[in-house]
Design a protein around this motif. Structure first.
Motif, PDB file in Angstrom:
ATOM      1  N   GLY A 164      45.300  41.014  42.606  1.00 51.89           N
ATOM      2  CA  GLY A 164      44.442  41.023  41.425  1.00 51.89           C
ATOM      3  C   GLY A 164      43.614  42.274  41.242  1.00 51.89           C
ATOM      4  N   SER A 165      43.740  43.242  42.165  1.00 51.66           N
ATOM      5  CA  SER A 165      43.008  44.501  42.000  1.00 51.66           C
ATOM      6  C   SER A 165      43.689  45.349  40.929  1.00 51.66           C
ATOM      7  CB  SER A 165      42.973  45.269  43.312  1.00 51.66           C
ATOM      8  OG  SER A 165      42.329  44.527  44.315  1.00 51.66           O
ATOM      9  N   ARG A 490      45.412  44.083  35.913  1.00 51.37           N
ATOM     10  CA  ARG A 490      45.332  43.112  37.006  1.00 51.37           C
ATOM     11  C   ARG A 490      46.559  42.214  36.958  1.00 51.37           C
ATOM     12  NH1 ARG A 490      40.218  43.467  39.145  1.00 51.37           N
ATOM     13  NH2 ARG A 490      38.619  44.306  37.723  1.00 51.37           N
TER      14      ARG A 490
END
Length: 494
Positions: A164-165, A490
């Motif tokens: 999710g970064s 993301r």
């Protein structure tokens, strides 16, 4: 000091030179379709936005129609616009428009040893061989479909590690797509952390960006001048050389381990063909340099267009999340979550199929087909074109043709759906060009786009870091290709 008489002679020489140039231009233009008036040496440079050649050609198309003459530098050529005009040239008169025109950003390295930029029997022999070999190694068959599915699973694993970064998708997509064609050419895929894979994808991507910038446009117009001037265009040769070094090492290994009775990949098949031709052929098509340059063609053509379409298409779907949502619903209904998408699913997924085709149309990754030139004297649109006439098929004008698409400048999957919601084929879609020079890997690329897009949407939701209203879909550079804006997103597992 220079005397007055010398200055007068110099001025007189310049005037005579300009007059001679204009006489030559007038004679050329009188035999070709109308177009903007060129200047000696610089041609129509003043009418071309070198940062975005597509915008310039659209303006000229509105003024001069579907066929016009444009001087790319000192030499004239025809720009052909719209579905009907391009179909008449590349398909209806395919033989007459089958030769490749000069394209210095590639040609000055490949020197016509390769498939894409050679002509005559050399081109025909290499193209026939490449098509046969690609098919023998699974192109269009279940075996290559399984290879694409396998690579999609590696990609999904890699994207999951982002947790999710914010992530840039460029090299993920490039590595995945490059590995599919590498498995055919070199005999095996590369690990994503392999320096050779990174060097290949970086070299291809960087060259694609340079070729799609002002520097690429100017180099194609004035190669001799640009060779003597500083600039990023000099990096193109170094990038090509990086791939050549990897290919030479692979060829060296293949020679040592070659079994003529059991070819493992494209390189093996080519080496066997070199042996079969022997040294007595006065005009061979198969020799080590043509192998190296053909590998360049396959790796560049088999990597950049598909990976850029994936990157551009993901940007479009973040701009229109409701469209991505409808695709996911169809994927969940037909494929589910427990298996990989396959080509058999496509007929049951008309909306997804239509959206992928609309991505190809709207993103228009290759706006100008690689140039052609006439292989013989021919009549076209009432003009007698001499052999060797330079031809630029303006593919954007096909994908934005208002006679074929109701709202050509809007993204709309309905362009490829009929009234009942079934998939509708549209001939005015030429992302792989058309005619005798259509992309060798069209079948492979279409399989990749379907399996990769459906696999990505089956497993992830892509979230932009900016408001969807701020996402710009206009290309940041437009020459060889349309380059989308740089972005991170993301990647959220579903």
């Amino acid at each position: 000091m220079i005397g007055i008489s010398t200055l007068v002679l110099l001025a007189l020489f310049c005037v005579i030179y300009i007059i001679v140039c204009y006489v030559k231009i007038y004679k050329q233009k009188s035999q070709l379709p109308p177009g903007p008036i060129p200047l000696p040496f610089i041609g129509n440079l003043l009418q071309i936005d070198t940062h975005n050649i597509v915008t310039s050609l659209n303006k000229l198309k509105r003024k001069y129609g579907s066929v016009f003459t444009l001087y790319f530098g000192p030499n004239p050529g025809l720009v052909i616009c719209g579905y009907d005009a391009i179909k008449e040239a590349l398909i209806d008169q395919g033989e007459a428009f089958a030769d490749r025109g000069d394209y210095p950003v590639f040609l000055h390295y490949f020197s016509r040893h390769d498939i894409a930029f050679s002509n005559g029997e050399h081109w025909k022999d290499l193209r026939r061989f490449a098509l046969t070999t690609l098919r023998n190694f699974g192109m269009g068959k279940r075996s290559i479909e399984e290879r694409i599915q396998e690579e999609a699973s590696f990609l999904i694993t890699e994207l999951t590690t982002t947790k999710g970064s914010p992530a840039d998708l460029t090299m993920y997509f490039a590595s995945t797509v490059a590995n599919v064609i590498a498995s055919i050419v070199y005999g095996s895929r590369f690990d994503y952390k392999d320096d050779r894979l990174k060097k290949i994808t970086d070299s291809i991507y960087n060259n694609f960006c340079i070729m799609s910038s002002m520097w690429g446009t100017l180099y194609n117009m004035y190669p001799g001048l640009l060779d003597s001037l500083p600039g990023p265009h000099h990096q193109m040769r170094r990038n090509f050389e990086d791939i050549t070094v990897i290919s030479r090492e692979s060829i060296k290994y293949h020679k040592k381990t070659l079994d003529p009775n059991c070819p493992r990949d494209y390189i093996d098949c080519f080496l066997i063909r070199i042996q079969q031709e022997g040294k007595d052929n006065p005009n061979p098509a198969f020799y080590e340099e043509s192998l190296i340059m053909s590998i360049h063609n396959l790796m560049f053509g088999g990597t950049e267009t598909v990976s850029t379409t994936l990157r551009y298409g993901t940007l479009v779907l973040m701009k229109y999340p409701e469209i991505a949502g409808r695709m996911r619903e169809e994927i969940d209904e037909v494929v589910g979550r427990d298996r990989s998408p396959c080509m058999e699913d496509r007929n049951k997924m008309p909306y997804t199929d239509a959206t992928i085709h609309e991505i190809m149309r709207f993103c228009d990754v290759i706006p100008l087909s690689l140039p052609r030139c006439t292989s013989r004297e021919t009549f076209y649109k009432g003009y007698k074109l001499p052999k060797g006439t330079y031809i630029t098929p303006f593919l954007t004008s096909v994908h934005r043709d208002p006679t074929r698409y109701e709202e050509p400048f809007k993204f709309n999957p309905q362009n490829f759906l009929d009234a009942s919601g079934s998939f509708k084929k549209e001939d005015a879609l030429m992302p792989f060009a058309a005619g005798k020079r259509i992309c060798l890997g069209e079948t492979l690329a279409r399989m990749e786009l379907f399996i990769f897009f459906t696999s990505l949407l089956q497993n992830f939701t892509f979230k932009p870091l900016i408001a969807k209203e701020d996402i710009k879909l206009e290309p940041t550079g437009s020459g060889l290709g349309n380059v989308p804006m740089e972005y991170k997103c993301r990647i959220i597992p579903r």
